[in-house]
Design a protein around this motif. Structure first.
Motif, PDB file in Angstrom:
ATOM      1  N   VAL A  11       0.344  -1.196   0.411  1.00  0.00           N
ATOM      2  CA  VAL A  11      -0.145  -0.291   0.105  1.00  0.00           C
ATOM      3  C   VAL A  11       1.073   1.217  -0.117  1.00  0.00           C
ATOM      4  O   VAL A  11       1.327   1.877   1.173  1.00  0.00           O
ATOM      5  N   GLY A  12       1.057   2.192  -0.939  1.00  0.00           N
ATOM      6  CA  GLY A  12       1.784   3.033  -1.315  1.00  0.00           C
ATOM      7  C   GLY A  12       2.750   3.061  -2.436  1.00  0.00           C
ATOM      8  O   GLY A  12       3.129   2.373  -2.474  1.00  0.00           O
ATOM      9  N   GLY A  13       3.197   4.291  -3.151  1.00  0.00           N
ATOM     10  CA  GLY A  13       4.076   3.427  -4.313  1.00  0.00           C
ATOM     11  C   GLY A  13       4.766   5.341  -4.673  1.00  0.00           C
ATOM     12  O   GLY A  13       5.210   5.197  -5.362  1.00  0.00           O
ATOM     13  N   GLY A  14       5.342   5.579  -3.095  1.00  0.00           N
ATOM     14  CA  GLY A  14       6.375   6.420  -2.841  1.00  0.00           C
ATOM     15  C   GLY A  14       7.522   5.747  -3.309  1.00  0.00           C
ATOM     16  O   GLY A  14       7.645   4.199  -3.816  1.00  0.00           O
ATOM     17  N   HIS A  37      -3.064   8.160  -5.710  1.00  0.00           N
ATOM     18  CA  HIS A  37      -3.022   9.191  -6.738  1.00  0.00           C
ATOM     19  C   HIS A  37      -2.891   8.575  -7.832  1.00  0.00           C
ATOM     20  O   HIS A  37      -2.173   7.634  -7.765  1.00  0.00           O
ATOM     21  N   THR A  38      -2.837   9.493  -8.513  1.00  0.00           N
ATOM     22  CA  THR A  38      -2.754   8.887 -10.131  1.00  0.00           C
ATOM     23  C   THR A  38      -1.028   8.916 -11.000  1.00  0.00           C
ATOM     24  O   THR A  38      -1.499   8.120 -12.435  1.00  0.00           O
ATOM     25  N   SER A  39      -0.344   9.391 -10.363  1.00  0.00           N
ATOM     26  CA  SER A  39       0.870   9.464 -10.800  1.00  0.00           C
ATOM     27  C   SER A  39       2.128   9.732  -9.058  1.00  0.00           C
ATOM     28  O   SER A  39       1.567   9.872  -8.209  1.00  0.00           O
ATOM     29  N   THR A  40       3.266  10.036  -9.372  1.00  0.00           N
ATOM     30  CA  THR A  40       4.146  10.248  -8.028  1.00  0.00           C
ATOM     31  C   THR A  40       4.385  10.865  -7.820  1.00  0.00           C
ATOM     32  O   THR A  40       3.516  12.135  -8.410  1.00  0.00           O
ATOM     33  N   SER A  41       4.978  11.613  -6.784  1.00  0.00           N
ATOM     34  CA  SER A  41       4.747  12.888  -6.204  1.00  0.00           C
ATOM     35  C   SER A  41       4.902  14.393  -6.565  1.00  0.00           C
ATOM     36  O   SER A  41       6.007  14.179  -8.158  1.00  0.00           O
ATOM     37  N   HIS A  42       4.418  14.968  -6.452  1.00  0.00           N
ATOM     38  CA  HIS A  42       4.634  16.798  -7.339  1.00  0.00           C
ATOM     39  C   HIS A  42       5.382  17.179  -6.012  1.00  0.00           C
ATOM     40  O   HIS A  42       5.505  18.817  -7.036  1.00  0.00           O
ATOM     41  N   LEU A  43       6.181  16.462  -5.443  1.00  0.00           N
ATOM     42  CA  LEU A  43       6.505  17.502  -4.333  1.00  0.00           C
ATOM     43  C   LEU A  43       8.283  17.519  -4.365  1.00  0.00           C
ATOM     44  O   LEU A  43       8.873  15.908  -4.773  1.00  0.00           O
ATOM     45  N   PRO A  44       9.323  18.470  -4.321  1.00  0.00           N
ATOM     46  CA  PRO A  44      10.958  17.397  -4.255  1.00  0.00           C
ATOM     47  C   PRO A  44      11.034  17.034  -3.563  1.00  0.00           C
ATOM     48  O   PRO A  44      11.722  15.869  -2.656  1.00  0.00           O
ATOM     49  N   LYS A  45      10.481  17.343  -2.094  1.00  0.00           N
ATOM     50  CA  LYS A  45      10.435  16.738  -0.611  1.00  0.00           C
ATOM     51  C   LYS A  45      12.458  15.845  -1.075  1.00  0.00           C
ATOM     52  O   LYS A  45      13.529  16.915  -0.923  1.00  0.00           O
ATOM     53  N   ALA A  63      21.265   1.604  -8.942  1.00  0.00           N
ATOM     54  CA  ALA A  63      21.727   3.573  -9.116  1.00  0.00           C
ATOM     55  C   ALA A  63      22.080   3.258 -10.372  1.00  0.00           C
ATOM     56  O   ALA A  63      22.831   4.749 -10.016  1.00  0.00           O
ATOM     57  N   ASP A  64      22.992   2.676 -11.067  1.00  0.00           N
ATOM     58  CA  ASP A  64      23.800   3.189 -12.377  1.00  0.00           C
ATOM     59  C   ASP A  64      22.471   4.675 -12.828  1.00  0.00           C
ATOM     60  O   ASP A  64      22.888   5.473 -13.392  1.00  0.00           O
ATOM     61  N   SER A  65      21.725   4.060 -12.467  1.00  0.00           N
ATOM     62  CA  SER A  65      20.410   5.126 -13.622  1.00  0.00           C
ATOM     63  C   SER A  65      20.381   6.560 -12.885  1.00  0.00           C
ATOM     64  O   SER A  65      19.850   7.445 -13.401  1.00  0.00           O
ATOM     65  N   ILE A  66      20.431   6.463 -11.278  1.00  0.00           N
ATOM     66  CA  ILE A  66      20.391   7.504 -10.227  1.00  0.00           C
ATOM     67  C   ILE A  66      21.530   8.100 -10.945  1.00  0.00           C
ATOM     68  O   ILE A  66      21.483   9.644 -10.705  1.00  0.00           O
ATOM     69  N   TYR A  67      22.656   7.607 -10.661  1.00  0.00           N
ATOM     70  CA  TYR A  67      24.587   8.395 -11.019  1.00  0.00           C
ATOM     71  C   TYR A  67      24.158   9.228 -12.068  1.00  0.00           C
ATOM     72  O   TYR A  67      24.998  10.024 -12.212  1.00  0.00           O
ATOM     73  N   PRO A 123      15.550  14.567  -6.458  1.00  0.00           N
ATOM     74  CA  PRO A 123      15.117  15.323  -6.113  1.00  0.00           C
ATOM     75  C   PRO A 123      14.371  13.953  -6.109  1.00  0.00           C
ATOM     76  O   PRO A 123      13.486  13.477  -7.237  1.00  0.00           O
ATOM     77  N   GLN A 124      13.096  14.133  -5.087  1.00  0.00           N
ATOM     78  CA  GLN A 124      12.331  13.213  -4.915  1.00  0.00           C
ATOM     79  C   GLN A 124      11.149  12.908  -6.206  1.00  0.00           C
ATOM     80  O   GLN A 124      10.378  11.962  -7.015  1.00  0.00           O
ATOM     81  N   ILE A 125      10.454  14.064  -6.647  1.00  0.00           N
ATOM     82  CA  ILE A 125      10.200  14.469  -7.440  1.00  0.00           C
ATOM     83  C   ILE A 125      10.533  13.448  -8.721  1.00  0.00           C
ATOM     84  O   ILE A 125       9.715  13.530 -10.014  1.00  0.00           O
ATOM     85  N   ARG A 126      11.490  13.544  -8.726  1.00  0.00           N
ATOM     86  CA  ARG A 126      12.249  12.435 -10.577  1.00  0.00           C
ATOM     87  C   ARG A 126      12.397  11.650 -10.179  1.00  0.00           C
ATOM     88  O   ARG A 126      12.973  10.629 -11.064  1.00  0.00           O
ATOM     89  N   LEU A 127      13.330  11.213  -8.511  1.00  0.00           N
ATOM     90  CA  LEU A 127      13.359  10.101  -8.361  1.00  0.00           C
ATOM     91  C   LEU A 127      12.604   8.913  -8.495  1.00  0.00           C
ATOM     92  O   LEU A 127      12.064   8.021  -8.914  1.00  0.00           O
ATOM     93  N   GLU A 128      11.079   9.119  -7.913  1.00  0.00           N
ATOM     94  CA  GLU A 128       9.758   7.932  -7.870  1.00  0.00           C
ATOM     95  C   GLU A 128       9.081   7.811  -8.710  1.00  0.00           C
ATOM     96  O   GLU A 128       9.647   6.434  -9.239  1.00  0.00           O
TER      97      GLU A 128
END
Length: 588
Positions: A11-14, A37-45, A63-67, A123-128
């Motif tokens: 339960v939860g898609g963060g 929610h219909t999408s991931t977070s709209h906040l940078p958090k 990890a490499d896709s984040i780096y 930022p979480q707004i892009r990471l999620e």
């Protein structure tokens, strides 16, 4: 009403829920994730990803896709305190102090020797969305946004949950053996009667995510800038801001600025007042900017009184909520999932008894408690920084101005003020140089066999890390050579899927013991003999320095790269020793 049956309901898609899905997929465990929610977070958090988190994500090929898109080390190695970005007054645009941070500068060698992964920032707004992409590649039919948990119950056989499809307004039932509540504490925990303990309602914070060209005033190697000036008279009043990319360094397009309004300020919920306030804080009255999102949040440091209720497990913000300082919220959440998932997989596959799951709470709750306390401590320590500069709440503006004039003056008192400030601001290394806090944590009790040895010292300031193979601790990193390529000791466990028994070159007796344990328990134990003439060599001798066993000893490593058991030397009956240890860990 349609029904589906899966081993695990998430339960939860963060960040926490999506990581749980990725890890379950790596174990081959079917699951069903629902996010209202219909999408991931709209906040940078959250945005800072520490070394331990990146080790977890490296283990499963994320990890490499984040780096590739995250902040390069050269653009996040410093934190600075300034009076303002712009302005033309005598005290405007002045740098008060700069602190090396997140493994930058002189910290680089220590951080690099202790982990195969540098920390990064994304930022979480892009990471999620990135994590969601990984989940959907692994389990395309398992990830469901726009689905809301309506109700649930559990019995001795499992979880029975009703889920609403918010697009069609139809409901369906999910039958699962276990449920992971990664919903931020919004639904499942309160329904179960879980209490969040700790201080809350301390400050009313405002975070503003905006786009602006600050290249003229931003420094290339700085990730976070604190604003401290006479008018603000305090760190959280003047504001703290972080670069949000997607270009990194001085050409970052986006930023987030955190600051407080007075509780009695009628403008605190007036979004039309935000842009003038931003320009005022930055002292850039003509700055063109676009506000993306203004979010209000209450400062709190709370911990769930329990992480497990029957077959339901709380993780991430459902179990602990932190101030943003030290970046511990999302990092702790991802590490919760890492601890829990291998245990769920072992039980679901029949490799372990259900009692193994009872080790999740004692292992992770103490870590959560430490991290919540640390985040609160580092948040409030900024007020100590204010005092170190000479700022006193309630002082007249004229007195605050004089504090800054004295600080920058070419006088003995100016020198003394700067020296005092340097000593006090350096205490904020608890936030920006928390190397030991981030990778040095250990589990006291749980899925492990204590060996009676003393734990290495923990740095009370959170910086100096002491690697150890003592049971409960994270396996120390060392570079090895295998098949002509360099690998980390952390790579021995593969994608979070199996136990590893590490021995020296003459560990044949332990290899035989592992085969017998495999036969007894029906699980895969990989044997890694490290030394000359084996498949794994120690070219620098670093592993020999770290292993804390002699040439006849052995170390059993869990799938999450924590040490489960060790024998510092040989054993009269290696098979019996290893079998008893593994039986204890697996609750069999």
């Amino acid at each position: 009403m349609s029904e589906i049956t899966v081993p695990v309901l998430i339960v939860g898609g963060g960040g926490c829920g999506l990581t749980t899905s990725i890890l379950l997929s790596e174990h081959g465990i079917d699951h069903h994730l629902v996010e209202r929610h219909t999408s991931t977070s709209h906040l940078p958090k959250a945005h800072y990803l520490n070394q331990r988190t990146m080790e977890v994500l490296r283990q499963v090929g994320v990890a490499d896709s984040i780096y590739d898109v995250g902040t390069p080390p050269k653009n996040m190695g410093k934190t600075r305190w300034v009076t303002s970005l712009g302005g033309d007054g005598e005290l405007d645009g002045r740098t008060l102090y700069t602190l090396e941070s997140f493994g930058g500068g002189r910290l680089e060698s220590a951080y690099a020797v202790d982990s195969p992964c540098p920390s990064t920032n994304y930022p979480q707004i892009r990471l999620e969305p990135l994590l969601r992409e990984h989940t959907e590649k692994r389990a395309p039919d398992s990830i469901h946004f726009g689905r809301e948990l309506v109700s649930f119950e559990q019995d001795e056989n499992g979880i029975h949950a009703v889920v609403l499809n918010r697009d069609t307004q139809e409901t369906y039932t999910v039958h699962a053996q276990y449920m992971v509540a990664a919903d931020g504490g919004k639904t499942v925990g309160p329904e179960l009667g879980v209490k969040m303990e700790g201080p809350t309602g301390i400050l009313d914070m405002v975070s503003t995510h905006f786009t602006a060209d600050l290249s003229e005033w931003w420094e290339d190697d700085v990730l976070i800038t604190w604003l401290l000036n006479p008018e603000g008279a305090g760190s959280w009043n003047s504001g703290a801001m972080a670069a949000m990319g997607p270009t990194w360094g001085k050409h970052s397009e986006e930023f987030v600025l955190h600051f407080t309004f007075r509780p009695d300020d009628p403008a605190r919920f007036d979004e039309e007042a935000i842009v003038p306030r931003l320009r005022e804080l930055l002292k850039l009255p003509d700055l063109e900017l676009k506000v993306h999102k203004v979010s209000h949040w209450i400062l709190e440091g709370v911990l769930a009184d329990k992480y497990q209720v029957g077959r339901i497990f709380l993780a991430g913000d459902a179990a602990h909520r932190h101030p943003p300082t030290t970046g511990l919220g999302l990092n702790t959440a991802i590490q919760d999932a890492h601890n829990l998932v291998w245990k769920l997989a072992a039980v679901i596959k029949g490799d372990a008894a259900p009692a193994l799951l009872d080790t999740y709470e004692p292992e992770r709750r103490l870590v959560g408690m430490r991290n919540v306390d640390w985040a609160m401590f580092t948040f409030l320590n900024h007020m100590v920084v204010d005092a170190g500069l000479g700022l006193i709440p309630g002082q007249p503006l004229e007195a605050q101005v004089q504090v800054f004039r004295d600080y920058f003056s070419d006088t003995p008192m100016g020198e003394t003020r700067r020296a005092r400030a340097a000593e006090v601001i350096s205490t904020q290394r608890t936030e920006f140089q928390a190397h030991d806090l981030e990778i040095g944590f250990a589990y006291r009790d749980g899925a492990l066999v204590p060996d009676g040895t003393e734990a290495p010292p923990r740095d009370p300031m959170g910086h100096t890390y002491h690697p150890t193979t003592r049971p409960g601790h994270r396996l120390p990193h060392a570079w090895l050579e295998h098949d002509g390529r360099q690998i980390s000791t952390h790579d021995l466990t593969g994608n979070n899927a199996h136990f590893v028994l590490i021995t020296a070159a003459d560990g044949a007796a332990w290899s035989d013991a592992a085969r017998l344990a495999n036969d007894k328990f029906g699980i895969q134990i990989k044997v890694a003999q490290i030394g000359a003439g084996t498949d794994y060599t120690d070219p620098t001798g670093r592993w020999s320095e770290l292993r804390q066993t002699d040439d006849t000893g052995a170390i059993l490593v869990r799938p999450d790269n924590h040490v489960a058991w060790r024998s510092t030397g040989g054993a009269d009956d290696p098979a019996d020793e290893l079998t008893r240890a593994l039986g204890t860990v697996l609750a069999r």
